[in-house]
Design a protein around this motif. Structure first.
Motif, PDB file in Angstrom:
ATOM      1  N   LEU A 179      45.027  31.169  45.805  1.00 63.96           N
ATOM      2  CA  LEU A 179      43.676  31.639  45.503  1.00 63.96           C
ATOM      3  C   LEU A 179      43.656  33.160  45.376  1.00 63.96           C
ATOM      4  O   LEU A 179      42.950  33.714  44.542  1.00 63.96           O
ATOM      5  CB  LEU A 179      42.700  31.210  46.596  1.00 63.96           C
ATOM      6  CG  LEU A 179      42.638  29.722  46.965  1.00 63.96           C
ATOM      7  CD1 LEU A 179      41.533  29.482  47.992  1.00 63.96           C
ATOM      8  CD2 LEU A 179      42.408  28.871  45.742  1.00 63.96           C
ATOM      9  N   SER A 184      40.431  33.613  42.448  1.00 60.06           N
ATOM     10  CA  SER A 184      39.247  32.907  42.953  1.00 60.06           C
ATOM     11  C   SER A 184      38.841  33.393  44.342  1.00 60.06           C
ATOM     12  O   SER A 184      37.733  33.115  44.800  1.00 60.06           O
ATOM     13  CB  SER A 184      39.483  31.400  42.973  1.00 60.06           C
ATOM     14  OG  SER A 184      40.607  31.069  43.755  1.00 60.06           O
ATOM     15  N   LEU A 185      39.713  34.121  45.033  1.00 59.05           N
ATOM     16  CA  LEU A 185      39.391  34.644  46.360  1.00 59.05           C
ATOM     17  C   LEU A 185      38.623  35.956  46.233  1.00 59.05           C
ATOM     18  O   LEU A 185      39.011  36.844  45.478  1.00 59.05           O
ATOM     19  CB  LEU A 185      40.675  34.878  47.159  1.00 59.05           C
ATOM     20  CG  LEU A 185      40.496  35.509  48.545  1.00 59.05           C
ATOM     21  CD1 LEU A 185      39.839  34.510  49.498  1.00 59.05           C
ATOM     22  CD2 LEU A 185      41.840  35.983  49.097  1.00 59.05           C
ATOM     23  N   ALA A 452      35.931  31.276  48.222  1.00 56.79           N
ATOM     24  CA  ALA A 452      36.601  30.812  47.010  1.00 56.79           C
ATOM     25  C   ALA A 452      35.520  30.617  45.962  1.00 56.79           C
ATOM     26  O   ALA A 452      34.570  29.853  46.165  1.00 56.79           O
ATOM     27  CB  ALA A 452      37.346  29.509  47.260  1.00 56.79           C
ATOM     28  N   ALA A 627      41.861  23.880  42.862  1.00 59.79           N
ATOM     29  CA  ALA A 627      42.176  25.303  42.776  1.00 59.79           C
ATOM     30  C   ALA A 627      43.669  25.551  42.643  1.00 59.79           C
ATOM     31  O   ALA A 627      44.086  26.520  42.006  1.00 59.79           O
ATOM     32  CB  ALA A 627      41.640  26.029  44.005  1.00 59.79           C
TER      33      ALA A 627
END
Length: 973
Positions: A179, A184-185, A452, A627
């Motif tokens: 991630l 996405s983090l 996330a 993810a």
């Protein structure tokens, strides 16, 4: 029997078996468990799997912090039904049990130990604290493992998966860092569910809702420019159930499409906070109810004008505590006032007070307006108390450490009364979020957390099912996963479709850390805020594999990881731990993907848990895998309901209605508990209690008697005795037809996870088709026919066929009993029924014309047996063999069918006459079976002293007191 008649009892072939009538399951089951472990059944099945297709049921990990409850038993037994049945239907059915080991429940227990000793948990070295958490989890894993095994659950118990194993912690960190790398983090500051008692953020899956009584208040926000707007001095009235949020208020919103009015107080009761001449802005639909709460009856106020959206848009408001003594100017600035889509006219006043630090809708509204910096407050600390320097309220607590109501609400209400801005107050009982661990109420609190992003497009080369986590999850739900029952699809689809970003961080100590570094002197929105370096990631994974996640907390670890890559002084090491749902959501990677007994594609055939896991493990696994691998980690999801007491009430220790699996096993045996699971519709909530278990035990007894009958009558049976289908009587051919039907139904039921349907079909077959019909008829042939007679050989051949199918078909449900039955017939040091598959069943056994004929025979038999039961009840006869009824049959086809079989034997009478003559008036009839009547007659002749039939020829043969058949069997003896 006269003195002259020999005793023929020793010539009758009575059942012979050592299989006991009484099961003695509680005492005997542990021996079977020890035997299975000794001969290594689970591993032997894996070793000889050959080219069997794998079947992977991935275990949802229970939490390692207490003894098992009945819900655990339901869950694990259902899983065992599946793994055993899939194995016996030809799959290589692998089951690796696992445990969830990190997280707050264990950390809370260790903290309780510290509190009991008067010690400060925060003064303990974090690595030592984590070691104590690990030891605690280890102890409970061993206890729960034995409890699960005692239920007869098969699996790789000596090598389970644990989320706290070093490899698991390394993989969880590696999955998290995917991630980090795919973008996405992110770190964001927004309201999240916060537990003041546990001092951490919680995800929706960690929240449960209980009724709670809350203070509710109606508060006046003065309009600053009422005169200019032509309204005069007036107030906007808001309603809230969280008085403690008023100090954090930054605005008020209204609905642009609702009708609003200006209401003036013209009279008042003695006890009332309203004053004559006060003017209030209210939604017309809600005004009467609001004013009633203020103790103003109709006639004490009047509506003096409309207030349209254009007028509302031009108003400016003051905070109700503006200018209050001791306020130090905290609330003196005007409040924002605007229209918002989330305002309703269903309850409240038509106006909503906004504290964006404590409400998601308000937060998102001001975020979209670019005003967060102006409206976010940090008034509430992690323990749920106000910051010490907040005027009037510093240090007041929303909740006390024990989870009880604090003094913040009271303090705010008193301040509003003192300022003259409280219009009304009350109490409301409503559904309110609580922590599922501490059971304490939660609050929404704005904090910096790691998330996330589930709607961010990911450039990771895994876009076959969508570019975002949400898109992939929704595509997986509809295209890649079979949901059982189908309603599960609707439930999780709605949740995923509407869920916010995933809160990954927890402010705790026992868990896998968020393995990332943030650059000092940068903002979360800066491109270089997070260190994204694959070499660093690889070093972390390698360190965790060797030393476990504890190494993250050791001095010098940051420098060790960043050596030669970045200056450690430039970066801070994140010390939050991951949401435990991320741990369990990652299990597909270190179990299904990484283990030798996993799946080649890293995808499980089935996840199975309770319906609450649509917002829990099913969803966290789905989001995590979408993810990191682009799709759901499972092909199928099966859900079961909850367990209730016999009255349908939720089980509670305080109510004394809990059912503990260990106690059921101690009293009845695990097979009885398993049989209860097979009898219930697990897709709904299932009831269990003492009377229900007694009924289950009775069903078990009837099944056991069926199995014992087969064992007893198969003594000495060998291959040479078998008869081919073509040489068998019609009755045996009919039994084989029923077996062919059952084979299809049983396999279909097991594949559809319809265990209730499988059990009902098998139980009905055993009790109705076999015990009450086939066995009842064939006892005479089995006991009294010559060993070489075709009829007896056919019956024993069918019993052998029945034995192999019934025992294996029941083995997934009753593993202990079927093992006992199997070894009673086939003693062996290393064999087991659980090493065998369901036998193949020939399609040649299906014979629909024969089945239709025998349906007619059975219907006619019901009339005869019912007629005889009346004579038995009035003591005319003692046994059916004393009768020789005359059966009148109107239908020619049925009469032909009955004449083509030995209907007397089928009705278990000594003689029987069939006739087409009209049914006499005194004949016995059954309303549901028309066209058949039975006239009772006594059998004529003597009673055979060997088979007990009453026949005319008894006494006329070589052997005194017997019939011709028995005389022939006795031969020259």
């Amino acid at each position: 029997m006269s003195a002259e008649t020999p005793d023929y009892r020793d010539t009758v072939f009575l059942p012979q078996t050592d299989f006991p009538m009484r099961a003695g399951l509680p005492a005997r089951e542990p021996d079977w468990l020890a035997r299975w472990e000794r001969i290594g059944i689970y591993d032997r099945l894996r070793e000889r799997a050959g080219d069997r297709k794998p079947f992977i049921l991935h275990d949802g990990p229970p939490y390692a912090n207490g003894n098992l409850h009945i819900g655990h038993a339901l869950n694990k037994v259902l899983k065992d039904f599946i793994t055993r049945s899939q194995q016996m239907m030809g799959r290589d059915s692998r089951y690796v049990p696992g445990w969830d080991c990190h997280g707050l429940p264990i950390e809370w227990k260790i903290e309780e130990q510290y509190r009991a000793k008067g010690q400060d948990k925060d003064a303990v070295d974090v690595v030592e604290f984590r070691r104590q958490c690990r030891r605690f989890a280890d102890e409970w894993i061993d206890i729960q493992r034995q409890e699960f095994k005692r239920l007869g659950v098969t699996g790789k118990w000596e090598d389970p998966y644990l989320t706290m194993n070093f490899h698991a912690e390394a993989v969880i960190a590696a999955e998290f860092m995917k991630l980090l790398m795919n973008g996405s983090l992110y770190q964001g500051s927004k309201p999240v569910m916060w537990s003041p008692v546990e001092k951490t953020a919680l995800a929706e899956a960690e929240v449960e809702y209980h009724d709670k009584e809350s203070d509710t208040i109606w508060v006046r926000f003065p309009v600053l420019n009422g005169e200019e707007a032509g309204l005069g001095a007036c107030d906007v009235v808001i309603w809230t159930t969280t008085p403690w949020t008023i100090p954090s208020n930054k605005g008020v919103v209204y609905g642009a499409d609702y009708s609003y009015g200006l209401y003036e107080v013209t009279d008042r009761p003695e006890e009332c906070w309203a004053s004559i001449g006060d003017r209030y802005l209210l939604a017309d639909k809600l005004a009467e109810g609001v004013l009633a709460k203020a103790r103003l009856e109709p006639g004490m106020y009047r509506r003096i004008g409309d207030v349209n959206a254009e007028t509302l848009a031009g108003l400016r408001l003051a905070h109700p505590l503006a200018g209050v003594e001791g306020g130090e100017g905290e609330w003196d600035a005007p409040r924002d006032f605007r229209a918002a889509p989330f305002v309703t006219d269903e309850e409240g006043t038509g106006f909503v007070h906004c504290a964006p630090s404590h409400g998601m809708e308000e937060f998102e509204m001001y975020r979209d307006a670019g005003m967060l910096a102006e409206v976010i407050t940090y008034n509430v600390l992690e323990d749920g108390s106000y910051r010490a320097d907040l005027p009037l309220f510093g240090g007041k607590q929303i909740l006390r450490p024990n989870g009880k109501e604090g003094n913040a609400n009271r303090a705010v209400i008193e301040a509003l009364i003192a300022s003259g801005k409280l219009l009304a107050r009350g109490k409301i009982k409503h559904s309110y979020p609580h922590s599922w661990r501490s059971k304490a109420p939660l609050i929404y609190r704005n904090t910096a957390q790691w998330f996330a992003a589930i709607d961010k497009a990911l450039d990771d080369g895994m876009g076959e099912h969508g570019d975002t986590i949400r898109a992939r999850a929704l595509a997986s739900i509809d295209q890649l996963v079979k949901w059982t029952p189908q309603s599960g699809r609707n439930r999780i689809h709605a949740m995923v479709e509407n869920r916010p970003d995933w809160v990954l961080s927890r402010q705790r100590a026992w868990g896998v850390p968020l393995t990332c570094f943030i650059r000092k002197s940068t903002m979360p929105t800066d491109d270089d805020f997070l260190l994204r370096n694959q070499t660093v990631n690889d070093r972390i994974v390698e360190a965790f594999e060797a030393e476990g996640a504890d190494v993250w907390y050791q001095d010098g670890f940051k420098a060790r990881m960043l050596d030669g890559i970045a200056d450690p002084a430039d970066y801070d090491q994140v010390m939050d731990v991951l949401d435990v749902w991320f741990d369990s959501g990652s299990t597909h990677a270190f179990v299904i993907r990484d283990r030798e007994d996993g799946s080649p594609d890293g995808i499980a055939d089935l996840y199975l848990e309770g319906t609450d896991q649509h917002r829990g493990w099913f969803q966290s696994s789905l989001l995590q895998a979408c993810a990191t691998k682009g799709r759901a980690p499972y092909r199928g999801v099966l859900t079961h309901g909850f367990t209730l007491d016999a009255k349908g009430m939720k089980m509670s220790k305080s109510l004394g209605n809990t059912i503990v699996p260990a106690e059921v096993v101690k009293q009845y045996g695990a097979d009885i508990l398993r049989l209860w699971v097979a009898q219930v519709d697990y897709t709904a909530d299932s009831r269990i209690g003492p009377e229900i278990l007694k009924g289950t035990a009775d069903s078990y007894r009837r099944l056991r008697n069926t199995l014992r009958f087969m064992l007893g009558n198969l003594a000495g049976f060998d291959e040479d005795e078998k008869l081919p289908l073509a040489e068998m009587p019609e009755l045996e051919q009919w039994v084989l037809h029923r077996l062919a039907q059952l084979d299809h139904a049983v396999r279909g039921g097991y594949n559809a996870y319809d265990f209730q349907g499988v059990f009902q079909k098998l139980f009905q077959f055993c009790t109705v088709d076999l015990s009450s019909f086939y066995f009842d008829i064939r006892k005479d042939a089995l006991y009294c026919d010559a060993p070489g007679s075709n009829r007896r050989r056919a019956a024993r051949t069918v019993l052998d066929i029945l034995f192999h199918r019934l025992v294996t078909w029941l083995a997934p449900i009753l593993p202990f009993t079927t093992e006992d039955v199997w070894l009673s017939r086939f003693p062996s040091e290393d064999d087991s029924v659980h090493l065998h598959d369901f036998p193949d069943t020939s399609a040649d056994w299906l014979n629909e014309p024969l089945a239709l004929k025998w349906e007619q025979v059975r219907r006619a038999r019901r009339v005869v047996t019912a007629a005889l039961e009346i004579r038995r009840s009035d003591k005319t006869i003692g046994a059916s063999l004393e009768a020789a009824p005359i059966v009148h049959v109107e239908d020619a086809e049925m009469l032909t069918a009955l004449k083509s079989v030995n209907f007397a034997d089928i009705c278990i009478v000594s003689d029987l006459s069939l006739t087409a003559d009209p049914i006499p008036n005194d004949a016995f009839r059954m309303t549901e079976i028309s066209g058949i009547g039975a006239v009772f007659e006594l059998a004529e002749g003597g009673k055979c002293q060997r088979c007990w039939k009453i026949l005319p020829d008894v006494g006329s043969h070589r052997h005194p007191g017997v019939c011709a058949r028995c005389d022939a069997v006795l031969g020259d003896d």
